[in-house]
Design an enzyme around this catalytic site. Structure first.
Site, PDB file in Angstrom:
ATOM      1  N   LYS A 183       0.890  -1.172   0.000  1.00 41.25           N
ATOM      2  CA  LYS A 183       0.000   0.000   0.000  1.00 41.25           C
ATOM      3  C   LYS A 183       0.922   1.214   0.000  1.00 41.25           C
ATOM      4  O   LYS A 183       1.478   1.593   1.027  1.00 41.25           O
ATOM      5  CB  LYS A 183      -0.882  -0.017   1.259  1.00 41.25           C
ATOM      6  CG  LYS A 183      -2.221   0.666   1.121  1.00 41.25           C
ATOM      7  CD  LYS A 183      -2.177   2.122   0.711  1.00 41.25           C
ATOM      8  CE  LYS A 183      -1.862   3.050   1.863  1.00 41.25           C
ATOM      9  NZ  LYS A 183      -1.629   4.439   1.443  1.00 41.25           N
ATOM     10  N   GLU A 258       8.704   1.103  11.776  1.00 39.99           N
ATOM     11  CA  GLU A 258       9.822   2.048  11.758  1.00 39.99           C
ATOM     12  C   GLU A 258       9.201   3.433  11.722  1.00 39.99           C
ATOM     13  O   GLU A 258       8.599   3.841  10.729  1.00 39.99           O
ATOM     14  CB  GLU A 258      10.716   1.785  10.555  1.00 39.99           C
ATOM     15  CG  GLU A 258      12.088   2.420  10.717  1.00 39.99           C
ATOM     16  CD  GLU A 258      12.232   3.679   9.901  1.00 39.99           C
ATOM     17  OE1 GLU A 258      12.075   4.773  10.501  1.00 39.99           O
ATOM     18  OE2 GLU A 258      12.482   3.588   8.691  1.00 39.99           O
ATOM     19  N   CYS A 291      13.299  10.549   8.317  1.00 37.03           N
ATOM     20  CA  CYS A 291      13.087  10.098   9.698  1.00 37.03           C
ATOM     21  C   CYS A 291      14.402  10.033  10.471  1.00 37.03           C
ATOM     22  O   CYS A 291      14.439  10.245  11.674  1.00 37.03           O
ATOM     23  CB  CYS A 291      12.361   8.769   9.732  1.00 37.03           C
ATOM     24  SG  CYS A 291      13.196   7.490   8.791  1.00 37.03           S
ATOM     25  N   GLU A 389       8.651  15.549  16.282  1.00 38.37           N
ATOM     26  CA  GLU A 389       9.265  15.468  14.958  1.00 38.37           C
ATOM     27  C   GLU A 389       8.581  16.459  14.012  1.00 38.37           C
ATOM     28  O   GLU A 389       7.373  16.387  13.804  1.00 38.37           O
ATOM     29  CB  GLU A 389       9.119  14.048  14.420  1.00 38.37           C
ATOM     30  CG  GLU A 389       9.832  13.852  13.107  1.00 38.37           C
ATOM     31  CD  GLU A 389       9.722  12.438  12.573  1.00 38.37           C
ATOM     32  OE1 GLU A 389       8.615  11.861  12.627  1.00 38.37           O
ATOM     33  OE2 GLU A 389      10.736  11.906  12.090  1.00 38.37           O
TER      34      GLU A 389
HETATM   35  P1  ADP Z   1       3.502  10.188   6.843  1.00 43.00           P
HETATM   36  O1  ADP Z   1       2.349  10.747   6.061  1.00 43.00           O
HETATM   37  O2  ADP Z   1       4.084  11.124   7.818  1.00 43.00           O
HETATM   38  O3  ADP Z   1       4.500   9.441   6.027  1.00 43.00           O
HETATM   39  P2  ADP Z   1       1.654   8.285   7.820  1.00 43.00           P
HETATM   40  O4  ADP Z   1       1.916   7.416   8.962  1.00 43.00           O
HETATM   41  O5  ADP Z   1       0.448   9.136   7.832  1.00 43.00           O
HETATM   42  O6  ADP Z   1       2.960   9.102   7.753  1.00 43.00           O
HETATM   43  O7  ADP Z   1       1.623   7.482   6.455  1.00 43.00           O
HETATM   44  C1  ADP Z   1       2.485   6.401   6.156  1.00 43.00           C
HETATM   45  C2  ADP Z   1       1.699   5.354   5.420  1.00 43.00           C
HETATM   46  O8  ADP Z   1       0.705   4.835   6.287  1.00 43.00           O
HETATM   47  C3  ADP Z   1       0.957   5.860   4.190  1.00 43.00           C
HETATM   48  O9  ADP Z   1       1.024   4.884   3.164  1.00 43.00           O
HETATM   49  C4  ADP Z   1      -0.466   5.998   4.703  1.00 43.00           C
HETATM   50  O10 ADP Z   1      -1.420   5.876   3.689  1.00 43.00           O
HETATM   51  C5  ADP Z   1      -0.543   4.823   5.647  1.00 43.00           C
HETATM   52  N1  ADP Z   1      -1.616   4.936   6.661  1.00 43.00           N
HETATM   53  C6  ADP Z   1      -2.125   6.057   7.219  1.00 43.00           C
HETATM   54  N2  ADP Z   1      -3.088   5.757   8.111  1.00 43.00           N
HETATM   55  C7  ADP Z   1      -3.213   4.402   8.118  1.00 43.00           C
HETATM   56  C8  ADP Z   1      -4.032   3.467   8.834  1.00 43.00           C
HETATM   57  N3  ADP Z   1      -4.937   3.870   9.718  1.00 43.00           N
HETATM   58  N4  ADP Z   1      -3.846   2.159   8.593  1.00 43.00           N
HETATM   59  C9  ADP Z   1      -2.914   1.729   7.718  1.00 43.00           C
HETATM   60  N5  ADP Z   1      -2.128   2.554   7.007  1.00 43.00           N
HETATM   61  C10 ADP Z   1      -2.256   3.873   7.189  1.00 43.00           C
END
Ligand code: ADP
Length: 489
Positions: A183, A258, A291, A389
């Site tokens: 994903k 991570e 990060c 962060e």
């Molecule tokens: P950032 O946007 O700071 O990289 P996120 O943690 O929001 O950090 O996003 C990292 C990944 O996690 C993206 O692919 C996002 O679509 C996915 N993501 C965000 N929310 C969820 C969730 N509730 N469950 C699974 N994946 C998620």
């Protein structure tokens, strides 16, 4: 679900906006818009997956699993090495698509980051071929350790280095004999779509590698909750990490997280001053959207004045601008939403009494998402900017008098991803390195990451380690076989 949409032309490269499921492109009735941070123009509409697409993809991966697992490491290696070759043949396209999509520097992408993507796949394919569990005899029983494939891995990646991080997960998962559903991040999905094309070109059997695009709360959440997903590997924010950790706990599925960092960069007076200064200024790479960045600079008081002057002079020479131009050092932030988040941190730091040594806002010349490299000094001890962060080009600088004070400041954080130490005294490096809580400690260097080394975070920076054997310990079902010695004819 429809079958296929028209490809999008990104800087001359044709990229599919669709998912890749069971070896086929699959679109969705709903889409989401992807914006280029370079000029905030719309790049295209991308298929927005949810439960239905995740169900299809996990099913495809589950069906492909037995045959892929049965190939064994040496049967899988030729496919993966071919995939690495195909990636290497497309470095230029990958680099320009990634830069247009997330604003990272084109030169760095072309010369290093995309090659690292190919290396991730090749390295783990080769490692799996030589992976041998230990064996020994105890109390008349012959023990041996085996690394069994575990099933379908769900891989969730962030937007700051989406291609490199997908390959960092795809490499070991596939080499271990698992099949995968990726994903990609909704803000930067396009290079992962290219990865699906390359998997096809490399001849990976249908269903071995699947990509479902979508919003985290929809497609991401559906993937982590799916009963047939046996491993979840996630890189992203701490907040999302907690949600995914809970989803994994509900099904007792091993999860690798991570997450963020607020890493210290400790500069002792006895160090190579120029090297430390260069490294400190290097923390503005990728506009600070890294990060691992050493965002808290801790400098020994006796050299602090000169160090701050050096930072001021060096920052003036950093070229902020279009990440496609070779002279650019610092590109844009990823989205307006993220820019506002970064601005919020800067405003609150100012309000708390921190002093802006330079920078502090959007470039008046460039506007858009171009945020100036920023340094805060004289920051109050309890200020939020020292703890949370920012994920932008914003550093803080604090001073210390003694080694003990440096260690205390370095550890004064909920995070523990990395730490960097500059010193000319090896014993001091060993002492401080041992005392700092972090997954990786660099001494007189930065960002050195051999793929055989364990990588991951302490404290709120994550759970688990990947790299070398650690990746296989995570992605495999590690099995002990215990046979009574002498019980066979
Ligand atoms: P950032 O946007 O700071 O990289 P996120 O943690 O929001 O950090 O996003 C990292 C990944 O996690 C993206 O692919 C996002 O679509 C996915 N993501 C965000 N929310 C969820 C969730 N509730 N469950 C699974 N994946 C998620």
């Amino acid at each position: 679900m429809l079958t296929q949409s028209k490809r999008i032309n990104i800087a001359g490269v044709e990229v599919s906006p669709d998912h890749y499921i069971g070896g086929k492109r699959v679109s969705s009735a709903s889409t989401f818009q992807v914006i280029s941070p370079i000029d905030e123009s719309v790049m295209g509409e991308v298929a927005a997956g949810g439960q239905a697409e995740i169900d299809l993809a996990v099913q495809a991966a589950k069906e492909a699993f037995p045959a892929w697992a049965a190939l064994g490491p040496s049967g899988r290696a030729p496919y993966l090495k071919k995939l690495a070759d195909v990636i290497e043949a497309h470095l230029e396209e990958l680099a320009i698509v990634e830069t247009t999509n997330n604003g990272s520097l084109l030169e760095a992408s072309r010369l290093r980051v995309m090659k690292r993507g190919a290396m991730n796949i090749r390295f783990f394919a080769e490692w799996a071929e030589t992976l041998k569990g230990e064996s020994w005899e105890a109390n008349g029983v012959q023990y041996s350790v085996h690394y069994d494939p575990s099933g379908v891995s769900g891989l969730i990646t962030p937007w700051n280095a989406p291609f490199m991080l997908s390959t960092w997960k795809v490499g070991p998962a596939l080499a271990a004999g698992n099949t995968v559903v990726i994903k990609p991040p909704e803000w930067a999905p396009f290079t992962c779509s290219l990865l699906a094309d390359f998997a096809e070109e490399a001849g990976l059997p249908a269903g071995v590698l699947n990509v479902v695009q979508g919003i985290g709360e929809d497609a991401g959440a559906a993937l982590t909750a799916h009963p047939d997903v046996t491993r979840i590997s996630f890189t992203g924010s701490e907040e999302t990490g907690k949600i995914i950790g809970k989803a994994a706990a509900d099904r007792i599925v091993p999860v690798s997280l991570e997450l963020g960092g607020k890493s210290p960069l400790i500069v002792f007076a006895d160090c190579d001053f120029a090297a430390a200064l260069r490294t400190a200024l290097g923390q503005y790479d990728n506009a600070g959207q890294v990060c691992l960045a050493g965002t808290r600079i801790l400098v020994e008081e006796s050299i602090a004045k000169d160090f701050i002057e050096g930072m001021k002079t060096g920052a003036k020479e950093l070229v902020l601008g279009d990440p496609r131009k070779p002279e650019t050092h610092v590109g844009p932030l990823i989205t307006r939403e993220h820019l506002e988040r970064v601005q919020g941190f800067v405003e609150r730091a100012r309000a708390a009494g921190a002093e802006v040594a330079y920078g502090g806002g959007v470039s008046s010349a460039l506007g858009g998402l171009y945020f100036e490299p920023t340094l805060f000094i004289n920051v109050p001890e309890d200020a939020e900017i020292l703890q949370r962060e920012v994920f932008g080009p914003v550093l803080t600088l604090q001073t210390f008098k003694t080694e003990e004070e440096a260690i205390a400041l370095a550890n004064h954080t909920d995070y523990g991803l990395a730490a960097t130490i500059f010193t000319g005294d090896e014993e001091r490096a060993n002492r401080v390195g041992a005392a700092v809580t972090a997954g990786t400690v660099w001494v007189n260097t930065f960002f050195a990451r051999d793929l055989s080394a364990p990588f991951g975070g302490a404290k709120n920076s994550g759970i688990g380690r990947e790299g070398g054997n650690w990746s296989f310990e995570f992605f495999c079902d590690v099995k002990t076989l215990a046979k009574r010695s002498g019980s066979f004819q």
